[in-house]
Write a protein that holds these residues in place. Sequence first.
Motif: not given
Length: 355
Positions: A21-29
């Motif tokens: 699974m590649a890194p993907m910014s999901r901005v959920r922090a």
Amino acid sequence: MTQLFESYDLAGLTLPNRVVMAPMSRVRATVDGLATPQMATYFAQRATAGLIVTDGVFPNAVGQSNPMIPGLATDAQAESWRQVADAVHTEGGRVFAQLMHGGRITHSSIHGLQPVGPSAVAGPGTTFTPTGPAALEVPRALETAEVPEQAAAYGEAAARAIEAGLDGVELHGANGYLIGQFLSSNANLRTDLYGGSIENRVRFAVEATAGAVERIGGHRVGIRLSPDAGIWGVEETETRELYLALLEQLGALDLAYVHLEATADDGLLLDLRKAWDGTLLVNPVHPGRPQQANLEDAQKWLDNGADLISFGRAFIANPDLVERLRTGAPIATPDVETYYMGDERGYTDYPTHGA
């Protein structure tokens, strides 16, 4: 012929398949850069991947590229990742944190600091800030004596990742962020030992990687690279020679893997495969291509000598992507509108096939 669903020994870490699974910014922090229970659920849902690489995680305060992305810059941020590690391990998975220093790709309103970079050259376009889109600022060129401190931040964050129970780290050396800015010929105009010649331009990448290796061991460190990608305005000259020189120096560090994005022509990527005798992870789809990676893309690069294949967007809407690829089940398309920020919609609410 190597098959995608064969197991693989990643420097002593047994992967049940070769799907990453590649890194993907999901901005959920959180606003403080803490990983959340929702993030733990998201990654645990995808734990059938041979390896998960998380969103980009900022290693120090000035390296935070956007609001609401997670960090490993403080002990509190590190402790917040323990729930992610535990959730993934409970589901039988393995997880590396991607360490991403934004360099010039950030804004002072995000962290209250002037962005830094190899040279005082602004990136193109805008970035997202707490008050909306804003033009990228001119970064402060790091003094020669300051550069090692930024390189060391990767090692410090790597140590925190391992303390939190994560299995390793991947340095983000791709897509125009800080390591890529030092590799660049237009974002890096330095005349000291970190700029100019190929030997000097690869120095920061090597020092940052070596620092992480020193802290946690090469067997738990990878690096992601995107030759000739041109992302965030970063250009490279003598690309083939640049990356061959970089791989030669990285070869002495006994890394877990090198993660190449298919951003250059196949000929260059094949030359880099020949030059790198360690584990090679390939993301077979150029970031600008609208299609998701598929089984055909994966087999092409396995046949070309890759050991592992990473899938990005396909994992967003398909938490059971490995099984869908194995059985030929339909691959769902993600909702672009929910890629970033928000709640569980478009994040943890995608069903498995047949659910």
